[in-house]
Design a protein around this motif. Structure first.
Motif, PDB file in Angstrom:
ATOM      1  N   SER A 223       2.998  39.412  14.514  1.00 49.22           N
ATOM      2  CA  SER A 223       2.615  40.068  15.764  1.00 49.22           C
ATOM      3  C   SER A 223       1.317  39.452  16.263  1.00 49.22           C
ATOM      4  CB  SER A 223       2.432  41.579  15.553  1.00 49.22           C
ATOM      5  OG  SER A 223       2.080  42.225  16.772  1.00 49.22           O
ATOM      6  N   PRO A 224       1.257  39.022  17.530  1.00 49.57           N
ATOM      7  CA  PRO A 224      -0.014  38.536  18.067  1.00 49.57           C
ATOM      8  C   PRO A 224      -0.971  39.702  18.318  1.00 49.57           C
ATOM      9  CG  PRO A 224       1.629  38.588  19.793  1.00 49.57           C
ATOM     10  CD  PRO A 224       2.332  38.944  18.523  1.00 49.57           C
ATOM     11  N   MET A 225      -2.260  39.404  18.298  1.00 53.00           N
ATOM     12  CA  MET A 225      -3.255  40.416  18.605  1.00 53.00           C
ATOM     13  C   MET A 225      -3.372  40.561  20.119  1.00 53.00           C
ATOM     14  SD  MET A 225      -3.748  41.070  15.511  1.00 53.00           S
ATOM     15  CE  MET A 225      -4.788  42.500  15.861  1.00 53.00           C
ATOM     16  N   ALA A 226      -3.651  41.787  20.582  1.00 55.47           N
ATOM     17  CA  ALA A 226      -3.735  42.064  22.009  1.00 55.47           C
ATOM     18  C   ALA A 226      -4.760  43.162  22.247  1.00 55.47           C
ATOM     19  CB  ALA A 226      -2.364  42.467  22.553  1.00 55.47           C
ATOM     20  N   VAL A 227      -5.005  43.466  23.518  1.00 53.11           N
ATOM     21  CA  VAL A 227      -5.959  44.506  23.901  1.00 53.11           C
ATOM     22  C   VAL A 227      -5.222  45.544  24.742  1.00 53.11           C
ATOM     23  CG1 VAL A 227      -8.084  45.034  25.155  1.00 53.11           C
ATOM     24  CG2 VAL A 227      -7.884  42.885  23.875  1.00 53.11           C
ATOM     25  N   ALA A 228      -5.216  46.777  24.254  1.00 57.80           N
ATOM     26  CA  ALA A 228      -4.647  47.887  25.023  1.00 57.80           C
ATOM     27  C   ALA A 228      -5.733  48.440  25.926  1.00 57.80           C
ATOM     28  CB  ALA A 228      -4.139  48.972  24.078  1.00 57.80           C
ATOM     29  N   THR A 229      -5.485  48.485  27.231  1.00 60.03           N
ATOM     30  CA  THR A 229      -6.502  48.930  28.170  1.00 60.03           C
ATOM     31  C   THR A 229      -5.851  49.671  29.334  1.00 60.03           C
ATOM     32  OG1 THR A 229      -8.400  48.203  29.492  1.00 60.03           O
ATOM     33  CG2 THR A 229      -6.505  46.713  29.403  1.00 60.03           C
ATOM     34  N   PHE A 230      -6.558  49.759  30.455  1.00 53.81           N
ATOM     35  CA  PHE A 230      -6.084  50.518  31.612  1.00 53.81           C
ATOM     36  C   PHE A 230      -6.245  49.672  32.865  1.00 53.81           C
ATOM     37  CE2 PHE A 230      -7.465  53.401  28.351  1.00 53.81           C
ATOM     38  CZ  PHE A 230      -6.494  54.394  28.334  1.00 53.81           C
ATOM     39  N   ALA A 231      -5.431  49.929  33.863  1.00 50.11           N
ATOM     40  CA  ALA A 231      -5.455  49.142  35.098  1.00 50.11           C
ATOM     41  C   ALA A 231      -6.839  49.120  35.750  1.00 50.11           C
ATOM     42  CB  ALA A 231      -4.393  49.667  36.062  1.00 50.11           C
ATOM     43  N   PRO A 232      -7.573  50.255  35.844  1.00 46.39           N
ATOM     44  CA  PRO A 232      -8.918  50.182  36.456  1.00 46.39           C
ATOM     45  C   PRO A 232      -9.872  49.289  35.676  1.00 46.39           C
ATOM     46  CG  PRO A 232      -8.140  52.451  36.394  1.00 46.39           C
ATOM     47  CD  PRO A 232      -7.191  51.655  35.563  1.00 46.39           C
ATOM     48  N   ILE A 233      -9.772  49.279  34.354  1.00 48.83           N
ATOM     49  CA  ILE A 233     -10.627  48.408  33.541  1.00 48.83           C
ATOM     50  C   ILE A 233     -10.252  46.951  33.776  1.00 48.83           C
ATOM     51  CG2 ILE A 233     -11.271  47.778  31.189  1.00 48.83           C
ATOM     52  CD1 ILE A 233     -12.382  50.466  32.113  1.00 48.83           C
ATOM     53  N   THR A 348      -6.674  60.115  24.115  1.00 53.63           N
ATOM     54  CA  THR A 348      -7.851  60.541  24.881  1.00 53.63           C
ATOM     55  C   THR A 348      -8.082  59.745  26.147  1.00 53.63           C
ATOM     56  OG1 THR A 348      -9.282  59.097  23.560  1.00 53.63           O
ATOM     57  CG2 THR A 348      -8.961  61.344  22.773  1.00 53.63           C
ATOM     58  N   GLY A 349      -7.384  58.618  26.291  1.00 54.18           N
ATOM     59  CA  GLY A 349      -7.459  57.887  27.550  1.00 54.18           C
ATOM     60  C   GLY A 349      -8.681  57.001  27.691  1.00 54.18           C
ATOM     61  N   MET A 350      -8.989  56.667  28.940  1.00 61.23           N
ATOM     62  CA  MET A 350      -9.970  55.632  29.267  1.00 61.23           C
ATOM     63  C   MET A 350     -11.396  56.030  28.902  1.00 61.23           C
ATOM     64  SD  MET A 350     -10.280  53.659  32.914  1.00 61.23           S
ATOM     65  CE  MET A 350     -10.675  55.144  33.843  1.00 61.23           C
ATOM     66  N   GLY A 351     -11.711  57.323  28.910  1.00 62.33           N
ATOM     67  CA  GLY A 351     -13.088  57.759  28.690  1.00 62.33           C
ATOM     68  C   GLY A 351     -13.710  57.199  27.431  1.00 62.33           C
ATOM     69  N   PRO A 352     -13.254  57.610  26.243  1.00 63.31           N
ATOM     70  CA  PRO A 352     -13.870  57.102  25.014  1.00 63.31           C
ATOM     71  C   PRO A 352     -13.376  55.724  24.587  1.00 63.31           C
ATOM     72  CG  PRO A 352     -12.207  58.740  24.490  1.00 63.31           C
ATOM     73  CD  PRO A 352     -12.299  58.698  25.980  1.00 63.31           C
ATOM     74  N   THR A 353     -12.174  55.327  25.006  1.00 63.28           N
ATOM     75  CA  THR A 353     -11.596  54.069  24.520  1.00 63.28           C
ATOM     76  C   THR A 353     -11.048  53.257  25.693  1.00 63.28           C
ATOM     77  OG1 THR A 353     -10.889  55.315  22.564  1.00 63.28           O
ATOM     78  CG2 THR A 353     -10.096  53.062  22.750  1.00 63.28           C
ATOM     79  N   PRO A 354     -11.910  52.589  26.470  1.00 63.53           N
ATOM     80  CA  PRO A 354     -11.408  51.790  27.602  1.00 63.53           C
ATOM     81  C   PRO A 354     -10.633  50.560  27.164  1.00 63.53           C
ATOM     82  CG  PRO A 354     -13.758  51.482  27.329  1.00 63.53           C
ATOM     83  CD  PRO A 354     -13.366  52.586  26.400  1.00 63.53           C
ATOM     84  N   MET A 355     -10.965  50.027  25.965  1.00 67.11           N
ATOM     85  CA  MET A 355     -10.252  48.859  25.440  1.00 67.11           C
ATOM     86  C   MET A 355     -10.112  49.005  23.928  1.00 67.11           C
ATOM     87  SD  MET A 355     -11.859  45.582  27.514  1.00 67.11           S
ATOM     88  CE  MET A 355     -13.530  45.833  26.896  1.00 67.11           C
ATOM     89  N   GLY A 375      -0.661  53.638  34.236  1.00 66.58           N
ATOM     90  CA  GLY A 375      -2.033  53.143  34.263  1.00 66.58           C
ATOM     91  C   GLY A 375      -2.436  52.417  32.998  1.00 66.58           C
ATOM     92  N   MET A 376      -1.713  52.645  31.893  1.00 66.05           N
ATOM     93  CA  MET A 376      -1.988  51.906  30.673  1.00 66.05           C
ATOM     94  C   MET A 376      -1.398  50.505  30.794  1.00 66.05           C
ATOM     95  SD  MET A 376      -1.284  54.713  27.655  1.00 66.05           S
ATOM     96  CE  MET A 376      -2.457  56.039  27.329  1.00 66.05           C
ATOM     97  N   THR A 377      -2.065  49.536  30.219  1.00 68.14           N
ATOM     98  CA  THR A 377      -1.572  48.165  30.318  1.00 68.14           C
ATOM     99  C   THR A 377      -1.988  47.366  29.087  1.00 68.14           C
ATOM    100  OG1 THR A 377      -1.475  46.217  31.751  1.00 68.14           O
ATOM    101  CG2 THR A 377      -3.615  47.297  31.522  1.00 68.14           C
ATOM    102  N   LEU A 378      -1.389  46.192  28.943  1.00 64.05           N
ATOM    103  CA  LEU A 378      -1.630  45.316  27.793  1.00 64.05           C
ATOM    104  C   LEU A 378      -2.198  43.997  28.307  1.00 64.05           C
ATOM    105  CD1 LEU A 378      -1.150  45.323  24.666  1.00 64.05           C
ATOM    106  CD2 LEU A 378       0.928  44.013  25.123  1.00 64.05           C
ATOM    107  N   VAL A 379      -3.270  43.552  27.669  1.00 67.81           N
ATOM    108  CA  VAL A 379      -3.911  42.288  28.023  1.00 67.81           C
ATOM    109  C   VAL A 379      -3.976  41.429  26.767  1.00 67.81           C
ATOM    110  CG1 VAL A 379      -6.065  41.211  28.784  1.00 67.81           C
ATOM    111  CG2 VAL A 379      -5.270  43.312  29.879  1.00 67.81           C
ATOM    112  N   TYR A 380      -3.687  40.133  26.919  1.00 64.50           N
ATOM    113  CA  TYR A 380      -3.750  39.219  25.780  1.00 64.50           C
ATOM    114  C   TYR A 380      -5.081  38.464  25.800  1.00 64.50           C
ATOM    115  CZ  TYR A 380       1.194  39.975  24.883  1.00 64.50           C
ATOM    116  OH  TYR A 380       2.402  40.548  24.575  1.00 64.50           O
TER     117      TYR A 380
END
Length: 467
Positions: A223-233, A348-355, A375-380
């Motif tokens: 599995s490649p490593m990735a970053v779970a984040t949000f569209a506004p971030i 908990t969403g974007m507040g405590p864990t934006p990425m 609103g949740m998204t995946l960034v490599y």
């Protein structure tokens, strides 16, 4: 007569229950009960009832086993024209019906004849072998071999999946696993009680191999490593030059390291109305002292900090340590497994864990479970590293499991359903297409990790900065 009726009803009920138990894999209980009822009608009105339940059972078994022998029909010819009784049970039963259907002068002798012929029919049915004989009992099933292991926590949903459990059972094994951080497995977990270890990287597996003097290993999926984040971030970091937009957005690690080195806060980004929080821009990770995912983060970041070159040698190690150490010590408390930051992201969403730094497989599996919200998204990250989940067997049973996971088509397919990339890339692509997962079809910007010794030196250097 009432007593006999009660006994007959009881015998037929017990016989029906026995037939349902014997034929439950072939027919529904309703079908079996209906067949019993139809057979029972053929003996309605007969005054001699002692052997009726036995005769009904023989008729029903022939019907359920679909014997080629023709089903007995009521006699329609006069007694004096009827064929003589045959030696078979079916011939005897036919003769029995002929006797009872006759209206001729032999009626006074009918009752006695029925008694005699009924007894003959039962004796012949018991003594004469035929196609309706009960089938032999199935051969006993060999017990499953229990295989115990320590696994990275991100693989727990895979091993807890009933379909995976069933597929492993068909391979003759039952797997019992305990979760732990991959570096914990390699450094502090007592492996003496296990048949295998299954960390999430080749580096952790190599350390285990050295400790246990084992040469065998299996890498059934990765599995490649990735970053779970949000569209506004993602939008904020795009305007800051750290994210490159596209069908699958990428995080430029060199630009990200600049933001971290400068101590940039979220509320200092231009035109930030979506997340004006007074804390430093940092990806949430696990503890690098115990978790493989954090070690993979360190491997990718060290490459970017070393001018996009794999770190090699002590001078390069010392040069990148100040930059990569900031990625960890500024986070405060971190957990031992990727379940921690990823569950915080989901709950908990974007507040405590934006990425959150995660395995791609975790995001794909959460998507399949319906846990990914709008609103949740995946960034490599660019570059990223590939985490190769490597099983180290400690004996024959562990080796057997490694072979199964690596070669069994069903287990490989199920691994793809849990978001892992297997040896057959088409399996993962099919799962991603079915779930409309926002994943990279082809991993282009993937770099090799440092050698085992170099990565250990970097981890030791980061560990010292915690003190």
């Amino acid at each position: 007569m009432v007593v006999d009726t009660v006994r007959e009803e009881q015998a037929i009920r017990q016989m029906t229950e026995r037939l349902v138990e014997n034929y439950t894999e072939t027919y529904s209980p309703e079908h079996i009960e209906s067949t019993v009822g139809a057979a029972r009608q053929k003996f309605a009105g007969h005054p001699v009832r002692q052997f009726v339940p036995i005769l009904i059972e023989r008729v029903v078994r022939r019907e359920l086993e679909k014997s080629p022998e023709a089903e007995v029909q009521p006699a329609t010819v006069p007694m004096d024209k009827a064929p003589k009784p045959s030696a078979s049970p079916s011939g005897t039963l036919s003769r029995l019906r002929d006797l009872w259907s006759s209206k001729r002068r032999f009626a006074p002798y009918a009752v006695g004849a029925v008694v005699i012929l009924t007894v003959i029919a039962v004796v012949l049915a018991v003594r004469q072998p035929g196609p309706e004989a009960p089938a032999a009992a199935p051969a006993p099933v060999a017990p499953l071999t229990v295989v115990r292991g320590a696994v990275g926590s991100e693989k727990m949903p895979f091993f807890q999946d009933q379909k995976v459990i069933d597929a492993l059972a068909r391979g003759g094994v039952r797997v019992e696993v305990e979760p732990a951080g991959s570096r914990q497995i390699a450094t502090s977990v007592d492996l003496a009680k296990f048949d295998f270890a299954f960390p999430s990287s080749e580096q952790a597996a190599e350390r285990i191999q050295r400790q246990r003097n084992v040469t065998a290993k299996y890498t059934p999926f990765s599995s490649p490593m990735a970053v779970a984040t949000f569209a506004p971030i993602t939008d904020l970091l795009t305007r800051a030059g750290a994210v490159r937009p596209g069908p699958v957005p990428t995080l430029d690690l060199r630009r990200y390291l600049e933001l971290v080195r400068n101590g940039t806060r979220w509320d200092e980004l231009p035109d930030n109305t979506a997340y004006p929080v007074r804390k430093n821009i940092l990806i949430s990770t696990t503890d690098p002292r115990s978790s493989n995912s954090a070690a993979m983060y360190l491997a990718a970041a060290s490459y970017a900090a070393n001018n996009n070159t794999i770190v090699q040698g002590q001078p390069a190690e010392q040069a990148v340590l100040p930059a990569v150490s900031r990625l960890f010590v500024g986070q405060g408390y971190t957990e031992n497994t990727t379940e921690g930051p990823f569950n915080n992201y989901l709950a908990t969403g974007m507040g405590p864990t934006p990425m959150a730094w995660i395995y791609e497989a975790q995001y794909v599996e959460a998507l399949m479970r319906g846990q990914i919200k709008p609103g949740m998204t995946l960034v490599y990250p660019s570059p990223t590293v590939l985490s190769r989940h490597t099983l180290v067997p400690f004996g024959e049973t562990g080796d057997r499991l490694g072979r199964l996971l690596s070669t069994d088509p069903e287990l490989q397919r199920l691994a793809a359903e849990h978001g892992f990339r297997t040896n057959d890339g088409a399996q993962f692509a099919k799962v991603a297409a079915e779930r409309n997962a926002p994943v990279a079809a082809d991993l282009l910007d993937v770099v090799a990790t440092p050698t085992y010794d170099t990565l250990e030196h970097l981890l030791e250097g980061v560990t010292k900065t915690y003190n």
